[in-house]
Design an enzyme around this catalytic site. Structure first.
Site, short mmCIF file in Angstrom:
data_model
loop_
_atom_site.label_atom_id
_atom_site.label_comp_id
_atom_site.label_asym_id
_atom_site.label_seq_id
_atom_site.Cartn_x
_atom_site.Cartn_y
_atom_site.Cartn_z
N PHE B 20 90.63 56.68 34.52
CA PHE B 20 91.66 56.91 33.53
C PHE B 20 91.71 56.45 32.24
O PHE B 20 91.80 56.62 31.13
CB PHE B 20 92.91 57.18 34.22
N GLY B 21 91.79 54.70 32.30
CA GLY B 21 91.65 54.00 31.42
C GLY B 21 90.81 54.23 30.14
O GLY B 21 90.90 54.28 28.93
N VAL B 85 77.52 46.99 34.28
CA VAL B 85 77.84 45.77 33.37
C VAL B 85 77.77 44.34 34.34
O VAL B 85 78.65 44.22 35.05
CB VAL B 85 78.98 45.81 32.62
N GLU B 176 100.08 60.52 52.06
CA GLU B 176 99.37 61.77 51.69
C GLU B 176 98.49 61.97 52.95
O GLU B 176 98.18 62.89 53.23
CB GLU B 176 98.88 61.60 50.38
N ASP B 313 94.06 49.10 35.98
CA ASP B 313 94.11 48.68 37.27
C ASP B 313 93.69 47.12 37.37
O ASP B 313 94.11 46.47 37.78
CB ASP B 313 93.49 49.40 38.73
N ALA B 329 97.51 56.17 37.77
CA ALA B 329 96.76 56.88 36.57
C ALA B 329 97.56 56.68 35.16
O ALA B 329 97.04 56.36 34.07
CB ALA B 329 96.40 57.99 36.94
#
Lengths: 452, 452
Positions: B20-21, B85, B176, B313, B329
Site C-alpha cells: 500500500f505505501g 534489494v 476474521e 509498516d 493499510a
C-alpha cells in the site's frame, strides 16, 4: 423403512478418479440403490479443457475447479475419500487406499493420463506439460518470468532467447497455448514494459504431422494455421523435436537439423496412461496398448472381470471405427454415464447394448474472434466458432459459480485485453505433486530452478 | 520538446516495495516531473486485508492481487523492476538490486513487516502466519486437510485434535480467521462429510490482553466476542501461549497452565519489521524500535537523510499522540501519498507541514451480518457494520475487475454459503518463499510436512 432387500447389504460401487469419467459416473448414480465411494487424491474436480487459461493468466485455479464434496453433497449415497489407490485385489474385491482396504462390488477406474516424453524423461525439466493445477501455476510462472527476465537482460541474444516461446505439439492444447501467449505478447503486456517490446516475442508451434489439429477437417487445420499466423505465431509442421536441453530445442525438418534458442519450452505433445493402468494389467491380466491404456470390452469392462470398468483417458475402446476413442472430456463423460446406467440395469437382472460414443465434434480456441469447430455436419470458423467455443465451455463447467465467475472474467478480459491472474507465485520447480501413503503431498520430481 | 530543464537529468525516485505505501506513492507521482522506479520481489500488489479469505477458501489469490505493471502501465514516467534489494549505499545514492546498482535522488522504502514469533522461531513450523499468497495457500491446505484427516480418522481422540483449530492473536486477522473457520465448519462444509459432523469442530481464539480487538472501543470488543461465541468460537482472553509443539498448544491463564490438543494452529499474533529495517539502520544510522521499525522524522524521512523516506509498516511514526501509528493499510496509503506530495513540493523549492495521519476508523469482519466498525464519532455493529465492511473492501480493491469478481463471489457465497476456492493444492510445507540474488524463488524455510 421396510424394503424387500433390507437384509441384503447395498451394492458397493467404488470409483477411482474424480475427473470427467469418474465424476459423471458418480453423478449418474445419485438416485441408484447403491453405495458409491469416489476416491481421488485431490479434493476437487478440475475442468482440464480450461487449464491453459490458468497457465496464461486469464483465470484462477478455483475458477475451473469444483470441490468434489460440494458437487456430490446432495448425493446422499455417495462418500468422497481423499487418498491414492496403491493397489487392487480383484479376488477379494478390494482397492487399497493409502494402505487400507476398501471393498467393492463394482469398480470403476478413471484415473486418466499424464504427460509422456516418449522415453525422453529428461526433457520434462525443460519442457513442462499441463495436466494439474500445479503444472498450470508453474507454467504461468515460467511464461511471465520470461518477460520479466527479458526486461532486465542487456545482452540482445539472451533477451531474444527469453522472448522465444516454443510449444511442442499442434493438438488443441498446443494451439490454445500458442494463441494465448501470442495475445499476451501483442496485446495484454504491450504497455507494461519499458525496455522490451513484447510484441517482438517469437512464438513457435511445432507439429510432427503435416498439419496442426489433425483430428479436425483439413480446411479447419488450414484456417487455424492462418489465424495463428495472423496473431504472430510461427507454425512449423512436419517438424520433429529431436532434443530439448537448457535453452536449446533441436528440431528436424526433412533432412534439415536446426537449433532454436528458447528459454521457455512447453510440452503439449504426448500422453500416456496413469499408473493405475499398470496395476490393472498386472492384477487382472488385462491387455494394454503402447500408451499404457487398458484395452476394454464393448461394455467398458475388463475381459474376465465384468465388475471392473475402465473409463476416460485410461481406457482403450476400439469397438467403434476400429480405432481407440480419443482422450477428450466428452468420451470420458459418456463412458462414465454408460457404466452408471449399466450397473443399474444389471442390478435389475438386465443389460445394455455395447457402449456407443456419440461424437458431437471438436473445438479449439485460437484467439479473440478466432476458433475452429468441427461438428461433422457443419464446420465453423472465426467469430461464430469463437462464440460457440465460449458457450460450450461455460455450459459444461460443473458449478454455477464457476460459470458466473468465468463468464465475468472473460467479458472483462474481452473488453480490456487484460488478464488479471498473471501472478508469479510459488516455487517454480514444484510443478507436479502426489500424495504419499501418509497423505502428504510430495513433489514427484524436483526440477531445476528456472535460471533467471 | 523544448524545456527549461532539458539539460537537467530528471529527478530519480526509487520506491522499494509495492504494498500500500509504495504503490500509493508511485500512483501519486504519475504526473510529477520525475522518473519513478518501483522495485518489488513480486510482480503484483497484494490486497492483504482480504488474504484471510484466500486462506479460508472464499477467494482466489488473483482476486485480491493486481499486477504492478498493469496498475502502473499508464504512468509513463514509472518503471517496474522485479527484484530484491540487497543493500543501500546512501553516499553513492544507490540501491543494490540483485547485485546491480540503481541510482536514486529520492528513496522511499516501503517493504513492510513479517511475522514475529517473539524469538520462538520453532513455533512457525506448527503455527504458520498469514502475510503472502503462499502463506494463504498453505493455510488453506492445512485447514481443509484437517477436515479430510478427521473424516478418515477412526480414533476419537485424534479426530478431536484434527477438528480443533487454535488461532493465536485476537486482532482483526485473528478475529476474521476464527469467524471464517467457524462459518466453514457450521455452514459451508456441513453437508459434505459422512463420518464427521463438522459443526463439532472446536475453534479457539486466544488473546493475551483482557479483550479481543484492543484498538477498538471496549463495547465493540464485547460485541465481537458475543458474535464470535454465537458462531461457535471459543474466545479466551488473558491467555498467554507458552509453547507450541506438534499437536499441542500450551497456554497460561493466570496461574493455570493448560494443554490443548490441536492439529491446526494459526498465528495472527505478532509482526516485526522486514529485513530492510536492519539495512537502513546500518547504512544510515537510523534508530529502530523493538519490532525493528525505523524511527522516522515528522516528514517521514530518516534523520540526517532528508532524501530517504520510510512509509508503511516498516516506519515508526510517533509524532502524533506519542505512540507509533499502527501497521494498517490506511496509514501506509496516506504516508505514501504524503511523501509523493512532499517530493513534488521540494522540486519547486517549497515544503509541506509535517505528516498528519487522519484516522478514519477500524473495521473487522466476524461473519455473515456481523462485523464491528469503529469510526470514532460513530460505532457500528451487526448488519450495518457488515455491509460497511464489504463496501469499504470492494471500494479499495485496486483494479476494477478485482472489484467485480470479488463482489460476484461474495454475493454467490452469501446466498449459497459455498466457498468455491477450497482447493487443497501445492506442497504444504512451501509456505514462504523469497527470491534469491539470481531471481529464483527459494523456500525461506522448509517446514515439516503435515502428518495426515
Amino acid at each position: 423403512m421396510v424394503d424387500a432387500h433390507e437384509n441384503n447389504p447395498p451394492h458397493e460401487v467404488v470409483i477411482v478418479g474424480g475427473g470427467f469419467g469418474g465424476l459423471y459416473a458418480a453423478k449418474s448414480l445419485k438416485k441408484a440403490n447403491v453405495n458409491v465411494t469416489l476416491i481421488d487424491k485431490r479434493n476437487f474436480h478440475l475442468f482440464q479443457p480450461l487449464l491453459y487459461q490458468v497457465a496464461t493468466g486469464a483465470l484462477s485455479p478455483a475458477d475451473i475447479s469444483s470441490p468434489l464434496r460440494s458437487v456430490l453433497s446432495k448425493s446422499k449415497n455417495t462418500k468422497v475419500l481423499l487418498g491414492e489407490v496403491d493397489d487392487i485385489n480383484p479376488d477379494a474385491k478390494q482397492v487399497i487406499v493409502s494402505g487400507e482396504a476398501v471393498r467393492y462390488d463394482t469398480l470403476i477406474v478413471a484415473t486418466g493420463a499424464k504427460h509422456s516424453y516418449f522415453g525422453k524423461d529428461d526433457w520434462e525439466e525443460f519442457a513442462p506439460g499441463l495436466k494439474t493445477v500445479e503444472d498450470a501455476i508453474a507454467m504461468r510462472h515460467r511464461i511471465f518470468m520470461a518477460f520479466e527476465a527479458a526486461e532486465k537482460e542487456s545482452d540482445p541474444v539472451q533477451r531474444q532467447a527469453w522472448l522465444t516461446f516454443v510449444i511442442v505439439g499442434g493438438g488443441p492444447t498446443g494451439v490454445e497455448l500458442a494463441g494465448a501467449i501470442a495475445e499476451l505478447a501483442t496485446k495484454t503486456l504491450k504497455e507494461d514494459f519499458r525496455n522490451i517490446d513484447t510484441s517482438e516475442a517469437r512464438i513457435l508451434l511445432l507439429e510432427g504431422m503435416d498439419r496442426i489439429l489433425p483430428p479436425f477437417a483439413p480446411e479447419l487445420s488450414q484456417e487455424a494455421e492462418t489465424s495463428l499466423t495472423q496473431l504472430g505465431v510461427n507454425v512449423q509442421t512436419k517438424t520433429l523435436v529431436t532434443n530439448i536441453a537448457d535453452d536449446i530445442v533441436t528440431i528436424k525438418q526433412g533432412e534439415d537439423v536446426k537449433e532454436i534458442a528458447a528459454k521457455t519450452v512447453l510440452w503439449a505433445a504426448g500422453v500416456k496412461a496413469s499408473a493405475m493402468g499398470k496395476v490393472l494389467t498386472e492384477r487382472t491380466g488385462a491387455e494394454s496398448d503402447r500408451a499404457g491404456r487398458v484395452i476394454v470390452e464393448p461394455d467398458l469392462s475388463i475381459k474376465g472381470h465384468p465388475n471392473i470398468f475402465v473409463v476416460g483417458d485410461l481406457a482403450n475402446f476400439a469397438h467403434q471405427n476400429n480405432k481407440p476413442l480419443p482422450g477428450v472430456a466428452p468420451v470420458a463423460m459418456q463412458e462414465g454415464e454408460y457404466v452408471a446406467k449399466l450397473i443399474q440395469k444389471r442390478l435389475k437382472g438386465e443389460t445394455l447394448p455395447q457402449f456407443n460414443y456419440v461424437d458431437r465434434g471438436s473445438l479449439a480456441m485460437i484467439g479473440q474472434h478466432a476458433a475452429v469447430v468441427d461438428l461433422g455436419f457443419i464446420k465453423l470458423k472465426g467469430f461464430f466458432a469463437w462464440f460457440f467455443w465460449l458457450f460450450v465451455h461455460i455450459y459444461f463447467l460443473i458449478e454455477f459459480d464457476n460459470k458466473l465467475v468465468v463468464m465475468i472474467q472473460w467479458i472483462w478480459n474481452y473488453f480490456t485485453r487484460n488478464r488479471g491472474a498473471r501472478l508469479i507465485t510459488g516455487k517454480e520447480n514444484i510443478s507436479s505433486v502426489a500424495i504419499d501413503s501418509n497423505g502428504n503431498y510430495q513433489p514427484v520430481k524436483t526440477r531445476q530452478p528456472l535460471s533467471v
